[in-house]
Motif scaffolding. Structure first.
Motif, PDB file in Angstrom:
ATOM      1  N   THR A   1       0.722  -1.095  -0.114  1.00 27.05           N
ATOM      2  CA  THR A   1       0.084  -0.124  -0.082  1.00 27.05           C
ATOM      3  C   THR A   1       0.797   1.303  -0.021  1.00 27.05           C
ATOM      4  O   THR A   1       1.969   1.542   0.533  1.00 27.05           O
ATOM      5  CB  THR A   1      -1.219  -0.152   1.395  1.00 27.05           C
ATOM      6  N   SER A   2       0.634   2.140  -0.979  1.00 29.50           N
ATOM      7  CA  SER A   2       1.381   3.282  -1.013  1.00 29.50           C
ATOM      8  C   SER A   2       0.680   4.460  -1.298  1.00 29.50           C
ATOM      9  O   SER A   2      -0.573   4.427  -1.771  1.00 29.50           O
ATOM     10  CB  SER A   2       2.544   3.281  -2.054  1.00 29.50           C
ATOM     11  N   THR A   3       1.122   5.774  -1.179  1.00 31.80           N
ATOM     12  CA  THR A   3       0.371   6.876  -1.512  1.00 31.80           C
ATOM     13  C   THR A   3       1.207   7.761  -2.191  1.00 31.80           C
ATOM     14  O   THR A   3       2.352   7.990  -2.243  1.00 31.80           O
ATOM     15  CB  THR A   3       0.216   7.961   0.176  1.00 31.80           C
ATOM     16  N   ILE A   4       0.518   8.212  -3.467  1.00 29.87           N
ATOM     17  CA  ILE A   4       1.177   9.169  -4.535  1.00 29.87           C
ATOM     18  C   ILE A   4       0.692  10.423  -4.320  1.00 29.87           C
ATOM     19  O   ILE A   4      -0.523  10.673  -4.286  1.00 29.87           O
ATOM     20  CB  ILE A   4       1.097   8.477  -5.809  1.00 29.87           C
ATOM     21  N   TYR A   5       1.509  11.441  -4.260  1.00 31.24           N
ATOM     22  CA  TYR A   5       1.030  12.929  -4.101  1.00 31.24           C
ATOM     23  C   TYR A   5       2.213  13.709  -4.792  1.00 31.24           C
ATOM     24  O   TYR A   5       3.442  13.298  -5.296  1.00 31.24           O
ATOM     25  CB  TYR A   5       1.113  13.274  -2.505  1.00 31.24           C
ATOM     26  N   GLU A   6       1.621  14.805  -5.259  1.00 34.60           N
ATOM     27  CA  GLU A   6       2.322  15.824  -6.149  1.00 34.60           C
ATOM     28  C   GLU A   6       1.769  17.155  -5.981  1.00 34.60           C
ATOM     29  O   GLU A   6       0.847  17.363  -5.427  1.00 34.60           O
ATOM     30  CB  GLU A   6       2.168  15.429  -7.694  1.00 34.60           C
ATOM     31  N   ASN A   7       2.873  18.107  -6.358  1.00 34.72           N
ATOM     32  CA  ASN A   7       2.622  19.503  -6.491  1.00 34.72           C
ATOM     33  C   ASN A   7       3.171  20.134  -7.618  1.00 34.72           C
ATOM     34  O   ASN A   7       3.410  19.519  -8.534  1.00 34.72           O
ATOM     35  CB  ASN A   7       3.307  20.161  -5.056  1.00 34.72           C
ATOM     36  N   LEU A   8       3.384  21.315  -7.478  1.00 37.85           N
ATOM     37  CA  LEU A   8       3.702  22.325  -8.898  1.00 37.85           C
ATOM     38  C   LEU A   8       5.232  21.731  -9.491  1.00 37.85           C
ATOM     39  O   LEU A   8       5.677  22.160 -10.328  1.00 37.85           O
ATOM     40  CB  LEU A   8       3.729  23.578  -8.757  1.00 37.85           C
ATOM     41  N   TRP A   9       5.949  21.176  -8.401  1.00 40.77           N
ATOM     42  CA  TRP A   9       7.360  21.083  -8.432  1.00 40.77           C
ATOM     43  C   TRP A   9       7.983  19.700  -8.614  1.00 40.77           C
ATOM     44  O   TRP A   9       8.947  19.290  -9.187  1.00 40.77           O
ATOM     45  CB  TRP A   9       8.155  21.751  -7.622  1.00 40.77           C
TER      46      TRP A   9
ATOM     47  N   SER B   1       6.999  14.906  -7.847  1.00 43.78           N
ATOM     48  CA  SER B   1       6.176  13.899  -7.400  1.00 43.78           C
ATOM     49  C   SER B   1       6.782  12.812  -6.615  1.00 43.78           C
ATOM     50  O   SER B   1       7.905  12.650  -6.631  1.00 43.78           O
ATOM     51  CB  SER B   1       5.830  13.004  -8.858  1.00 43.78           C
ATOM     52  N   CYS B   2       5.850  12.649  -5.607  1.00 52.05           N
ATOM     53  CA  CYS B   2       6.511  11.696  -4.325  1.00 52.05           C
ATOM     54  C   CYS B   2       5.668  10.554  -4.308  1.00 52.05           C
ATOM     55  O   CYS B   2       4.522  10.432  -4.495  1.00 52.05           O
ATOM     56  CB  CYS B   2       6.535  12.704  -3.233  1.00 52.05           C
ATOM     57  N   ALA B   3       6.298   9.690  -3.490  1.00 50.89           N
ATOM     58  CA  ALA B   3       5.294   8.330  -3.155  1.00 50.89           C
ATOM     59  C   ALA B   3       5.780   8.081  -1.926  1.00 50.89           C
ATOM     60  O   ALA B   3       7.103   7.992  -1.495  1.00 50.89           O
ATOM     61  CB  ALA B   3       5.729   7.192  -4.341  1.00 50.89           C
ATOM     62  N   CYS B   4       4.907   7.402  -0.933  1.00 50.68           N
ATOM     63  CA  CYS B   4       5.205   6.876   0.237  1.00 50.68           C
ATOM     64  C   CYS B   4       4.711   5.546   0.528  1.00 50.68           C
ATOM     65  O   CYS B   4       3.579   5.215   0.367  1.00 50.68           O
ATOM     66  CB  CYS B   4       4.556   8.068   1.386  1.00 50.68           C
ATOM     67  N   ASP B   5       5.574   4.705   0.908  1.00 54.66           N
ATOM     68  CA  ASP B   5       4.938   3.123   1.151  1.00 54.66           C
ATOM     69  C   ASP B   5       4.479   3.047   2.569  1.00 54.66           C
ATOM     70  O   ASP B   5       4.600   3.921   3.231  1.00 54.66           O
ATOM     71  CB  ASP B   5       5.952   2.098   0.604  1.00 54.66           C
ATOM     72  N   ALA B   6       3.989   1.795   2.756  1.00 52.18           N
ATOM     73  CA  ALA B   6       3.491   1.301   4.102  1.00 52.18           C
ATOM     74  C   ALA B   6       4.425   1.414   5.138  1.00 52.18           C
ATOM     75  O   ALA B   6       4.135   1.762   6.462  1.00 52.18           O
ATOM     76  CB  ALA B   6       2.922   0.173   4.083  1.00 52.18           C
ATOM     77  N   THR B   7       5.780   1.538   4.948  1.00 46.82           N
ATOM     78  CA  THR B   7       6.685   1.619   6.073  1.00 46.82           C
ATOM     79  C   THR B   7       6.930   3.061   6.241  1.00 46.82           C
ATOM     80  O   THR B   7       7.953   3.232   6.983  1.00 46.82           O
ATOM     81  CB  THR B   7       8.054   0.777   5.445  1.00 46.82           C
ATOM     82  N   GLY B   8       6.452   4.339   5.459  1.00 47.11           N
ATOM     83  CA  GLY B   8       6.812   5.456   5.810  1.00 47.11           C
ATOM     84  C   GLY B   8       8.089   6.192   5.180  1.00 47.11           C
ATOM     85  O   GLY B   8       8.680   7.078   5.241  1.00 47.11           O
ATOM     86  N   ILE B   9       8.524   5.728   4.233  1.00 49.44           N
ATOM     87  CA  ILE B   9       9.643   5.832   3.317  1.00 49.44           C
ATOM     88  C   ILE B   9       9.088   6.661   2.279  1.00 49.44           C
ATOM     89  O   ILE B   9       8.323   6.071   1.417  1.00 49.44           O
ATOM     90  CB  ILE B   9      10.629   4.788   2.880  1.00 49.44           C
ATOM     91  N   HIS B  10       9.509   7.917   2.010  1.00 49.43           N
ATOM     92  CA  HIS B  10       9.128   8.836   0.878  1.00 49.43           C
ATOM     93  C   HIS B  10      10.278   8.979  -0.129  1.00 49.43           C
ATOM     94  O   HIS B  10      11.635   9.083   0.222  1.00 49.43           O
ATOM     95  CB  HIS B  10       9.002  10.034   1.536  1.00 49.43           C
ATOM     96  N   ASN B  11       9.711   8.830  -1.126  1.00 51.32           N
ATOM     97  CA  ASN B  11      10.729   9.082  -2.316  1.00 51.32           C
ATOM     98  C   ASN B  11      10.230  10.055  -3.264  1.00 51.32           C
ATOM     99  O   ASN B  11       8.854   9.895  -3.780  1.00 51.32           O
ATOM    100  CB  ASN B  11      10.538   7.616  -3.072  1.00 51.32           C
ATOM    101  N   CYS B  12      10.862  11.281  -3.473  1.00 50.75           N
ATOM    102  CA  CYS B  12      10.392  12.272  -4.361  1.00 50.75           C
ATOM    103  C   CYS B  12      11.318  12.448  -5.508  1.00 50.75           C
ATOM    104  O   CYS B  12      12.484  12.054  -5.428  1.00 50.75           O
ATOM    105  CB  CYS B  12      10.435  13.531  -3.531  1.00 50.75           C
ATOM    106  N   ARG B  13      10.688  12.881  -6.832  1.00 52.13           N
ATOM    107  CA  ARG B  13      11.482  13.078  -8.126  1.00 52.13           C
ATOM    108  C   ARG B  13      10.908  14.195  -8.321  1.00 52.13           C
ATOM    109  O   ARG B  13       9.751  14.439  -8.680  1.00 52.13           O
ATOM    110  CB  ARG B  13      11.017  11.858  -8.917  1.00 52.13           C
ATOM    111  N   GLU B  14      11.697  15.350  -8.752  1.00 53.32           N
ATOM    112  CA  GLU B  14      11.625  16.529  -9.328  1.00 53.32           C
ATOM    113  C   GLU B  14      11.133  16.343 -10.877  1.00 53.32           C
ATOM    114  O   GLU B  14      11.588  15.643 -11.545  1.00 53.32           O
ATOM    115  CB  GLU B  14      12.482  17.566  -9.107  1.00 53.32           C
ATOM    116  N   PHE B  15      10.021  17.254 -11.315  1.00 52.10           N
ATOM    117  CA  PHE B  15       9.775  17.203 -12.685  1.00 52.10           C
ATOM    118  C   PHE B  15      11.082  17.684 -13.706  1.00 52.10           C
ATOM    119  O   PHE B  15      11.699  18.322 -13.256  1.00 52.10           O
ATOM    120  CB  PHE B  15       8.665  18.019 -13.155  1.00 52.10           C
TER     121      PHE B  15
END
Length: 224
Positions: free
Chosen positions: A42-50, A52-66
């Motif tokens: 299970t993961s959460t994907i979220y974005e803003n203007l700058w 895109s990020c993803a967070c898995d069930a363990t709480g690790i966040h991975n972000c990638r700039e456009f």
């Protein structure tokens, strides 16, 4: 003289709106989507203007700039420009309103000039509100359009907290700009001086009195 209470309230509202647009601009949760799976996947994907990020069930966040601005959708590029413009408009509004406030000594004691400067600050706050509301609403429109499109093949997102912060900022800036313009309008209502002019009745009475004196003088001479 401007209404001091309305003036201070307008400045505070504009300042809060400017702070909140600064908070909304870098906020990561402009849109978010949850992909359900097992406890691990299970993961959460979220974005803003700058980015895109993803967070898995363990709480690790991975972000990638456009990677490229030109490869982004048009509404994202426009929202970027509008939000940056809103920050600039809010900054100019704060400077003008601080100079124009009658409780400050900046700008001297020329309250007419200070009122005009403060009204310009109110216009800047209104422009900040307009830019923020257009950017946030345009971004939210695309989210809802993709979400309710049954043929959209990509990930469907929902409205994130960054958009709500942006809407709140737009409302506060709008109220601040309107209050500031209203206080300046109240302060520019100067009294019009009127020159003293004697009434017609007074002039007529004086003329009649002079005629009576002349006639009485003539009458006395006639009997001599």
């Amino acid at each position: 003289v401007m209404n001091s209470a309305v003036e201070v309230v307008a400045f505070l509202l504009g300042f809060l709106g400017w702070v909140m647009v600064g908070v909304a601009l870098p906020n990561r949760y402009w849109k978010e989507s949850t992909l359900d799976g097992s406890v691990i996947t299970t993961s959460t994907i979220y974005e803003n203007l700058w980015m895109s990020c993803a967070c898995d069930a363990t709480g690790i966040h991975n972000c990638r700039e456009f990677p490229s601005m030109l490869s982004l959708s048009g509404y994202i590029q426009a929202s970027r420009a509008l939000m940056i413009t809103a920050v600039v408009m809010g900054s100019l509004g704060l400077v003008c309103s601080m100079v124009g406030m009658q409780c400050t000594k900046v700008g001297g004691d020329n309250y007419l000039l200070k009122g005009r400067i403060a009204s310009i600050g109110g216009i800047f706050f209104l422009l900040q509100s307009l830019c923020t509301m257009v950017a946030v609403s345009w971004y939210a429109f695309n989210i809802t359009q993709e979400f309710f499109d049954p043929f959209y093949p990509g990930t469907k997102y929902e409205i994130g907290q960054g958009l709500y912060i942006g809407w709140s900022s737009g409302v506060l800036s709008l109220c601040g700009g309107v209050c500031l313009l209203f206080s300046c309008k109240m302060g520019t209502e100067d009294k019009i001086p009127y020159a003293y002019q004697p009434s017609k009745g007074t002039a007529y009475t004086a003329a009649a009195a002079s005629q009576r004196d002349a006639s009485s003088h003539y009458g006395r001479n006639a009997y001599v």
